[in-house]
Design a protein around this motif. Structure first.
Motif, PDB file in Angstrom:
ATOM      1  N   UNK A 225     -57.171  -5.543  32.123  1.00 19.23           N
ATOM      2  CA  UNK A 225     -56.129  -5.805  31.757  1.00 19.23           C
ATOM      3  C   UNK A 225     -55.579  -6.946  31.210  1.00 19.23           C
ATOM      4  N   UNK A 226     -54.512  -7.432  30.069  1.00 19.74           N
ATOM      5  CA  UNK A 226     -53.882  -8.542  29.726  1.00 19.74           C
ATOM      6  C   UNK A 226     -52.407  -8.223  30.051  1.00 19.74           C
ATOM      7  N   UNK A 227     -51.412  -9.429  30.117  1.00 19.55           N
ATOM      8  CA  UNK A 227     -50.044  -8.736  29.927  1.00 19.55           C
ATOM      9  C   UNK A 227     -50.044  -9.917  29.041  1.00 19.55           C
ATOM     10  N   UNK A 228     -48.779 -10.586  28.410  1.00 18.70           N
ATOM     11  CA  UNK A 228     -47.813 -11.006  27.369  1.00 18.70           C
ATOM     12  C   UNK A 228     -47.938 -12.424  28.312  1.00 18.70           C
ATOM     13  N   UNK A 229     -48.319 -13.302  27.683  1.00 17.19           N
ATOM     14  CA  UNK A 229     -47.698 -14.501  27.286  1.00 17.19           C
ATOM     15  C   UNK A 229     -49.373 -15.226  28.124  1.00 17.19           C
ATOM     16  N   UNK A 230     -49.970 -14.223  28.641  1.00 14.38           N
ATOM     17  CA  UNK A 230     -51.756 -15.602  29.092  1.00 14.38           C
ATOM     18  C   UNK A 230     -52.544 -15.983  28.081  1.00 14.38           C
ATOM     19  N   UNK A 231     -53.064 -16.923  28.402  1.00 16.69           N
ATOM     20  CA  UNK A 231     -53.479 -17.758  27.551  1.00 16.69           C
ATOM     21  C   UNK A 231     -54.989 -16.498  26.567  1.00 16.69           C
ATOM     22  N   UNK A 232     -55.466 -16.916  25.586  1.00 17.04           N
ATOM     23  CA  UNK A 232     -55.860 -16.051  24.709  1.00 17.04           C
ATOM     24  C   UNK A 232     -57.559 -16.800  25.103  1.00 17.04           C
ATOM     25  N   UNK A 233     -58.815 -15.055  24.189  1.00 21.25           N
ATOM     26  CA  UNK A 233     -59.764 -15.283  24.916  1.00 21.25           C
ATOM     27  C   UNK A 233     -60.925 -15.461  23.446  1.00 21.25           C
ATOM     28  N   UNK A 234     -61.640 -16.446  23.320  1.00 21.40           N
ATOM     29  CA  UNK A 234     -62.250 -16.652  21.966  1.00 21.40           C
ATOM     30  C   UNK A 234     -63.244 -16.091  21.632  1.00 21.40           C
ATOM     31  N   UNK A 235     -63.921 -14.999  22.751  1.00 20.16           N
ATOM     32  CA  UNK A 235     -64.746 -14.148  22.701  1.00 20.16           C
ATOM     33  C   UNK A 235     -65.870 -13.915  24.422  1.00 20.16           C
TER      34      UNK A 235
END
Length: 697
Positions: free
Chosen positions: A184-194
């Motif tokens: 799970x990821x919540x709103x506001x978390x850092x992006x993940x490119x790969x």
């Protein structure tokens, strides 16, 4: 015979009391022996204890859960004992029939674990920070190992911004355990490119587990990790020539984990057997719904280690297009699994490998029939009555095959995230649900999770992809009946000639014999799997030492004369250049004005650019170019396909000649050995006004 009832007196009453006392003592002794242990895994299992266990009917034994030590959690049902690190959630031991299954010489975080590969090949082994008992009953225990991401970690950490809940379930009478993960990821978390890989790994006791089984035909004794270490690395690190193996029978063979890949639709059960102990260890995956890339995505299974994998996300045979990317602040949740880790035994059997494999297949079918499971304790995994279904019939309209509609026999039909035609093969964040239609094109897709989907399909033997025009919303308990669906495949005119079969693979083309000095003997007698042998790409330069492939329509046949991959050519000193293939054909007449159509489907592309020219190899710019495409690396990884690419190329009639014609297919990118394409199917169509008599085949 008479049945008598003994009458009680003082003597008899004392006997009853002593009998009750002795019986209670024996029961307590058995229970104590069964539950004994402080939770650490270096305890020994005595013969007495094993005999007591075998004396008790296992169906009557409940599931015990021990967490006496701060760093150990033990689940035990009398058949299988699973030991976890606490709170990390690694599987640090599995004991079955007195046998330690995992490689106990490994570090505790290198026996049974989950991991994620992200951020340019950083591996995060997802070590949890909190242990929790979800449920504990005599018939089932479910436990959780949770790692919660804190947004205060920022972008500079090697901890991927995900909250991961690793779940394990052990049931009474079960010869194995279930595992699943909630990511799970919540709103506001850092992006993940790969985020390129999510998997579960088990590394087995090397001295015991030497026999690997992937299918009815793909199974054998295997070399060891030490054999690989002492061997000669070939074109890439995964491929090793065994030069000094412990078993001389393996000398001169090639071992490469990619030789054991399987399409996800067929990847239901695989594992290892200890022939000395007659014990099997199996990874059973009853559903593909949580895997990425659709049913034809290929992936790793088991390989030398001995290692058994459950691959949930990977870029294998697809490239970065299938890696997961998250925008800054993007929320997401997905359940991977459950999968079933199954153990079985065949003591005293003279043919234990066959018995254990067949039993594992039977267990796999039971798990498939039980899907979706109704015993998980997470609200994120809906049961069958909380899901829906979609049914209908798919028909095909291609008047150049049949004037009437005809059924899409054995079509692959599925639901995946809303997208463009064919986008399902690169979909990686949601769930997918696929089945094959019957011979009448009828289908029913059951147990679909609630959500919004597009309906996709493709038909073996028919070019292209189908997508239903409207999205479909699944709600709990719904049964959606679609009207008869009609697929009109790409078609502009009658077929003048064709090369191959539109089946998304290059398997029908010429696959050369492997080098005798680079064999994997697992495939020596399985001709249909010949493409899995190492080094076949270099056979191209031997077969065409001076000029590239030339294919003459009406003279050559594609199964003998069309090489399975258009690869680069080694011009010396490891310098690799692109190649140009020629297709020669004749036309009696050319319809003018009018547009001809070259239908072109690729089964794979890796850092390639395919340019098409008509009757003039020097034309600049080319008549058509794919530009730079692909990264599936299927040529190197012994896959007969990767991602599917389809192009429809118009050819104005002035470019064609009455009489002799040539289509030039140039793969122009060079520099590396594994750049190239595999073809699926090529078809030249005349304008719709053209008559069949105008083509010379």
């Amino acid at each position: 015979m008479k049945f008598c009832c003994l009458q009680g007196g003082p003597e008899m009453e004392k006997m009853r009391q002593w009998g009750w006392f002795l019986g209670s003592f024996a029961a307590i002794l058995i229970l104590v022996l069964f539950l004994a242990g402080d939770g650490s895994y270096d305890e020994t299992t005595s013969p007495v204890r094993r005999s007591l266990r075998s004396a008790l009917p296992w169906q009557q034994q409940g599931v015990s859960l021990l967490a006496r030590n701060r760093n150990r959690v033990v689940m035990d049902n009398g058949i299988v004992k699973v030991i976890f690190s606490n709170p990390g959630g690694n599987v640090i031991g599995i004991r079955y029939r007195g046998l330690d299954v995992l490689e106990m010489e490994n570090e505790e975080n290198n026996r049974g674990y989950w991991d994620v590969v992200w951020k340019k090949n950083i591996t995060d082994k997802l070590q949890s920070t909190k242990f929790k008992v979800i449920t504990t009953r005599p018939d089932q225990a479910e436990i959780s190992f949770l790692r919660t991401y804190d947004v205060s970690f920022g972008n500079d950490t090697n901890t991927i911004p995900l909250t991961v809940d690793k779940r394990y379930i052990l049931q009474r009478g079960s010869s194995g355990f279930y595992a699943y993960g909630i990511f799970e990821r919540l709103e506001g978390w850092p992006g993940v490119m790969d985020m390129d890989q999510i998997r579960m790994v088990y590394k087995l006791e090397e001295s015991k587990f030497r026999y690997m089984a992937l299918s009815d035909t793909r199974q054998r004794m295997m070399p060891t990790a030490a054999d690989r270490s002492s061997g000669h690395t070939l074109a890439y690190k995964e491929a090793v020539l065994l030069t000094n193996p412990s078993n001389p029978e393996f000398r001169g063979e090639v071992d490469d984990k990619y030789q054991y890949s399987i399409e996800d639709k067929d990847n239901k059960v695989h594992g290892w057997i200890s022939t000395d102990e007659s014990v099997g260890f199996w990874m059973i995956t009853p559903s593909d719904e949580f895997r990425t890339g659709g049913p034809f995505k290929q992936d790793l299974t088991s390989h030398v280690g001995p290692t058994t994998l459950s691959m949930f996300v990977s870029t294998h045979y697809a490239g970065k297009a299938l890696g997961i990317k998250f925008e800054e602040g993007e929320a997401w949740k997905k359940v991977f699994g459950p999968v079933f880790v199954y153990l079985n035994s065949a003591p005293g059997s003279k043919n234990s490998t066959s018995m254990l494999w067949n039993d594992a297949k039977r267990q796999m079918l039971k798990e498939v029939e039980s899907w979706p499971y109704n015993f998980t304790q997470s609200e994120d995994f809906p049961s069958s009555d909380e899901r829906g279904s979609v049914s209908g019939q798919l028909l095909i309209h291609d008047r150049y095959i049949n004037e009437s509609l005809f059924p899409a026999n054995s079509a692959y039909v599925g639901l995946a995230a809303p997208g463009e035609v064919g986008s399902w093969q690169m979909e990686n964040k949601g769930y997918q649900f696929w089945i094959q239609s019957d011979e009448e094109g009828q289908f029913i897709i059951k147990d679909v999770r609630p959500g919004n989907y597009s309906f996709y399909a493709w038909v073996p033997g028919i070019l292209g992809d189908y997508k239903y025009e409207a999205d479909i919303t699944i709600t709990p308990g719904c049964n959606i009946k679609l009207d008869n669906l009609t697929y009109e495949p790409p078609r502009n005119g009658p077929t003048l000639w064709e090369i191959g079969i539109p089946d998304r693979t290059a398997s029908e083309f010429y696959v050369p014999d492997p080098y005798p000095t680079l064999l994997n003997k697992l495939y020596s007698h399985i001709y249909s799997e010949n493409f899995r042998q190492y080094g076949l790409w270099t056979r191209y330069g031997e077969q065409f030492p001076h000029t590239d492939l030339v294919y003459t329509v009406g003279v050559d046949n594609y199964f003998d004369n069309w090489f399975y991959a258009q690869v680069t050519r080694n011009t010396g000193d490891e310098t690799y250049v692109g190649t140009t293939w020629r297709v020669l054909f004749e036309l009696d007449n050319v319809t003018n004005p009018g547009n001809y159509t070259l239908q072109l489907a690729l089964a794979s592309a890796n850092s390639a650019e395919l340019q098409v020219r008509i009757n003039n190899e020097s034309d600049e710019p080319p008549h058509f170019t794919t530009k730079l495409i692909g990264g599936d690396n299927a040529i190197a990884r012994h896959g007969i396909h990767g991602l599917y690419w389809y192009y429809s190329i118009e050819i104005p009639s002035p470019l064609l000649n009455e009489g002799k014609n040539t289509v030039y297919l140039s793969q122009t990118r060079g520099g590396e050995i594994f750049q190239g394409v595999m073809y699926d199917y090529i078809r030249l169509e005349a304008p719709s006004s053209h008559t069949d008599s105008q083509v010379v085949l």
